[in-house]
Design an enzyme around this catalytic site. Structure first.
Site, PDB file in Angstrom:
ATOM      1  N   HIS A 193      12.502   4.465  -2.465  1.00 29.70           N
ATOM      2  CA  HIS A 193      12.105   3.708  -1.629  1.00 29.70           C
ATOM      3  C   HIS A 193      12.000   2.252  -2.249  1.00 29.70           C
ATOM      4  O   HIS A 193      12.367   1.047  -1.955  1.00 29.70           O
ATOM      5  CB  HIS A 193      10.567   4.084  -1.167  1.00 29.70           C
ATOM      6  CG  HIS A 193       9.887   3.232  -0.343  1.00 29.70           C
ATOM      7  ND1 HIS A 193       9.709   3.292   0.881  1.00 29.70           N
ATOM      8  CD2 HIS A 193       9.142   2.156  -0.660  1.00 29.70           C
ATOM      9  CE1 HIS A 193       8.998   2.421   1.445  1.00 29.70           C
ATOM     10  NE2 HIS A 193       8.679   1.782   0.419  1.00 29.70           N
ATOM     11  N   GLU A 194      11.374   2.353  -3.539  1.00 27.88           N
ATOM     12  CA  GLU A 194      11.098   0.882  -4.450  1.00 27.88           C
ATOM     13  C   GLU A 194      12.701   0.117  -4.694  1.00 27.88           C
ATOM     14  O   GLU A 194      12.837  -0.945  -4.486  1.00 27.88           O
ATOM     15  CB  GLU A 194      10.534   1.201  -5.287  1.00 27.88           C
ATOM     16  CG  GLU A 194       9.027   1.732  -5.150  1.00 27.88           C
ATOM     17  CD  GLU A 194       8.159   0.970  -4.055  1.00 27.88           C
ATOM     18  OE1 GLU A 194       8.407  -0.174  -3.916  1.00 27.88           O
ATOM     19  OE2 GLU A 194       7.233   1.301  -3.370  1.00 27.88           O
ATOM     20  N   HIS A 197      13.735  -1.610  -1.759  1.00 23.32           N
ATOM     21  CA  HIS A 197      13.366  -3.034  -1.762  1.00 23.32           C
ATOM     22  C   HIS A 197      13.937  -3.989  -2.560  1.00 23.32           C
ATOM     23  O   HIS A 197      14.170  -5.196  -2.376  1.00 23.32           O
ATOM     24  CB  HIS A 197      11.807  -3.004  -2.137  1.00 23.32           C
ATOM     25  CG  HIS A 197      11.122  -2.415  -1.102  1.00 23.32           C
ATOM     26  ND1 HIS A 197      11.058  -2.764   0.310  1.00 23.32           N
ATOM     27  CD2 HIS A 197       9.815  -1.340  -1.077  1.00 23.32           C
ATOM     28  CE1 HIS A 197      10.177  -2.105   1.233  1.00 23.32           C
ATOM     29  NE2 HIS A 197       9.396  -1.556   0.276  1.00 23.32           N
ATOM     30  N   GLU A 276       9.203  -1.372   5.583  1.00 24.23           N
ATOM     31  CA  GLU A 276       8.881   0.209   5.106  1.00 24.23           C
ATOM     32  C   GLU A 276       9.507   1.059   5.798  1.00 24.23           C
ATOM     33  O   GLU A 276      10.087   2.234   4.932  1.00 24.23           O
ATOM     34  CB  GLU A 276       7.232   0.094   5.175  1.00 24.23           C
ATOM     35  CG  GLU A 276       6.431  -0.726   4.227  1.00 24.23           C
ATOM     36  CD  GLU A 276       6.626  -0.454   2.775  1.00 24.23           C
ATOM     37  OE1 GLU A 276       6.740   0.637   2.278  1.00 24.23           O
ATOM     38  OE2 GLU A 276       6.960  -1.526   2.309  1.00 24.23           O
TER      39      GLU A 276
END
Length: 672
Positions: A193-194, A197, A276
């Site tokens: 997930h990070e 980003h 998100e």
């Protein structure tokens, strides 16, 4: 949505953010101007109250007179200009200050500000080693450097964030709670997930968000300071003292500032909530394991939560994986994240909304430290995995034209898959144990990078070693020799991950040592007067990225939008690539024409003698200033060039990595 579309969308979000900021600035100005107008009227009334108004004037008369005076005074041009200048000075100055500070401290400073401690493999616990291993796998699968990794050791909630103004300066941080309570699969989902980003430039957008909104939030701080410094107010005989005016100003600014904070949070939510959802979906795509990230989110829904107690983290609440106000009174007001249940149901539609009542910490039953490295599940060796992947890629593009092949290659940019993660694991397994141990400090990391750059041709290698003897200590030279021996017979596909893995340790060196290393690397590249693709790739990873990290150069400002703006440097790069792919002048001319036709430019190929390493490097640096849509066109044209014969050899595959390293486009060494 591909890598470049994500980047373009992030830029559009930045534009919308600026519009929202201007709107917030305007509303703040109106509110503050209303307060100042009121204070001016009250001051005038107070002055006149002892004279013409008399002491027996009723409150109703005062209110009527106030109303009559307000509009003319509110529209007073002089007062309007003064108040506008003050608001722009305070809010704009706060924004500039914070933005400048964030550029200076970057991702590492943010992590440290929020209580993060940087971890390295030596001295790390088994949970921290597991985290480092996951980050390394994800970085190599993504085609970017391994970021610095931090743990927020004082935070027991389950949370994480990525921060940084660019990929080379980005960091990944997790809370101690994430280490303690998440399984490897769950932690891998959070890290994926990070990384989403980072790859999609959300981190840069989020850093800008902190800086821009700080100005709006400064109003509350000024109001608080005024209230703290206001003398005790005494009201007697129906008169207001000067202290009461200060009190009104301070209280008004505090209220407006709190409204500004609420407005800032609305902007944070508008920018970050959809990102998100996208990052959650990307994590599932990267890992092919929905249970990993959904399991982490379900554990956040338990009593463990995602709360972060460090007060400085409030301004960066939108950076985090979960809502840092979780469980506090501010949770509903300042929530910058989508509803937790909704996030889980988008990943796991069968979720019934019930969260675990208790979550156990991760422990090893026999008390020993488990192996943090998860081996490639396929059990295949590296050669077989790479061969199978390239074979599948070849079948998929068989019979396709150069444009279709270029598009297929480019789809791999910033696109992590479970297959690539398996390759990353296999690459890490193939790093010689002695080399892996050596690169766990900055001295060994330096030796590893220089060993990778040594020429395989004996006479040139001896010349390079002679140069190194003149510039390095005996200990570093010894490590270079040892590592070089271990690297004999190792494929270039493994050498690049060695440099990626060494990158966090290279960042720990003093700036003066880096300047020396930089000079040595560039000298080695120029020593034979030819472009070696591996050397160019290493320089792209080390020199370009560390130049940014040590702030020797500013991050490229992406200003170029049209192909005709980059005609000269594009011609230089394509000419070099066309000659590198073949010894036949006719084939080189055909490859060049394919590329220029792809981007819509009418150019002629440069003479071969004008295609020098220095000119090639300068041209790539210019192209790095292209905006995302144009950069996509450039890369598609370059890939069309090397696939003009409808096939891609190993050398051309290396060339892809060399060029993309300079154009800030993450691309693994293998095909999709």
């Amino acid at each position: 949505m591909n890598f470049f579309e994500h980047q373009a969308q992030a830029e559009r979000k930045t534009f919308r953010l600026v519009i929202c900021y201007i709107l917030g600035l305007f509303l703040t100005f109106l509110a503050i101007h209303a307060i100042v107008t009121s204070v001016v009227i009250i001051a005038t009334d107070e002055f006149r109250g002892s004279g013409a108004y008399g002491e027996n004037q009723s409150d109703d008369d005062l209110y009527d007179d106030f109303g009559e005076m307000f509009v003319p005074q509110f529209l007073n041009p002089e007062l309007l200009l003064i108040d506008l200048a003050l608001v722009v000075l305070v809010v704009g100055g706060g924004t500039l200050y914070k933005t400048s500070q964030l550029k200076r401290i970057d991702g590492d400073g943010i992590a440290q500000m929020y209580g993060g401690v940087r971890i390295q493999e030596r001295g790390a616990s088994w949970k921290e080693k597991r985290l480092l291993n996951i980050v390394e796998e994800m970085a190599i699968a993504s085609g970017i450097h391994v970021p610095n990794v931090y743990v927020l050791r004082n935070e027991s909630g389950i949370n994480a964030f990525a921060a940084g103004n660019s990929e080379p300066t980005s960091v990944v941080a997790v809370t101690q709670g994430a280490l303690d309570y998440l399984s490897r699969d769950e932690l891998e989902g959070v890290i994926a997930h990070e990384f989403s980003h980072i790859l999609h430039h959300d981190t840069r957008l989020n850093m800008r968000l902190i800086g821009i909104l700080f100005g709006l939030e400064m109003i509350a701080l000024i109001g608080y300071i005024i209230l703290r410094s206001t003398p005790t107010v005494t009201v007697g005989e129906g008169k207001k003292g000067s202290g009461s005016l200060i009190l009104i100003v301070g209280l008004g600014l505090l209220v407006i500032g709190l409204l500004g904070q609420l407005f800032a949070n609305i902007i944070r939510a508008a920018v970050s909530r959809q990102r998100e959802f996208l990052a959650d979906a990307s994590a599932v795509q990267y890992t092919r394991n929905p249970a990993g990230i959904s399991g982490a989110l379900k554990k956040i829904g338990s009593r463990v939560g995602a709360r972060v107690t460090n007060s400085k983290a409030v301004e960066g609440s939108h950076l985090f994986f979960g809502n840092i106000f979780d469980g506090s009174l501010l949770s509903g007001i300042f929530n910058t994240h989508p509803d937790l249940t909704e996030r889980i149901r988008r990943i796991d539609p069968q979720f019934n909304g019930e969260y675990p009542k208790a979550v156990q910490q991760q422990v090893n039953p026999d008390g020993s430290e488990p192996e943090p490295v998860q081996k490639a599940d396929s059990g295949e060796n590296l050669k077989n995995i790479l061969g199978r992947m390239m074979g599948e890629f070849g079948q998929r593009v068989s019979g396709a034209g150069s444009a279709a092949i270029a598009s297929a290659i480019l789809s791999a940019a910033g696109n992590v898959t479970q297959q690539k993660i398996q390759v990353a694991k296999a690459l890490l397994e193939n790093i010689p144990p002695n080399v892996e141990e050596k690169i766990k400090d900055r001295f060994g990391a330096t030796a590893a990078v220089l060993a990778v750059l040594l020429s395989g041709e004996p006479s040139q290698r001896e010349k390079e070693l002679g140069f190194l003897r003149e510039n390095l200590s005996v200990d570093v030279l010894k490590d270079i020799g040892t590592i070089a021996e271990d690297l004999k017979g190792i494929t270039d596909a493994v050498k690049i991950p060695i440099v990626q893995k060494a990158f966090p340790y290279l960042r720990t060196m003093p700036k003066s040592d880096y300047l020396k290393l930089r000079r040595i690397i560039l000298s080695l590249m120029k020593s034979d007067g030819q472009i070696d693709l591996l050397e160019f790739t290493i320089a792209g990873f080390v020199v370009n990225d560390l130049d940014l990290y040590f702030r020797l150069v500013p991050a490229p400002v992406e200003t170029l939008e049209q192909p005709d703006q980059i005609a000269g440097p594009f011609r230089q790069v394509v000419s070099m690539i066309a000659y590198a792919g073949t010894d036949d002048p006719g084939s080189a001319q055909k490859a060049f024409a394919t590329a220029t036709e792809s981007i819509g430019l009418s150019l002629s190929i440069l003479p071969k003698e004008e295609c020098t390493p220095a000119e090639f490097s300068r041209a790539l640096n210019t192209l790095s200033h292209a905006k995302a849509p144009l950069r996509q066109q450039i890369l598609e044209a370059l890939y069309a060039c090397i696939s003009s014969d409808c096939q891609i050899n190993e050398r051309e595959g290396e060339l892809i990595r060399a060029v993309t390293a300079y154009l800030n486009c993450p691309m693994p060494t293998w095909g999709e």
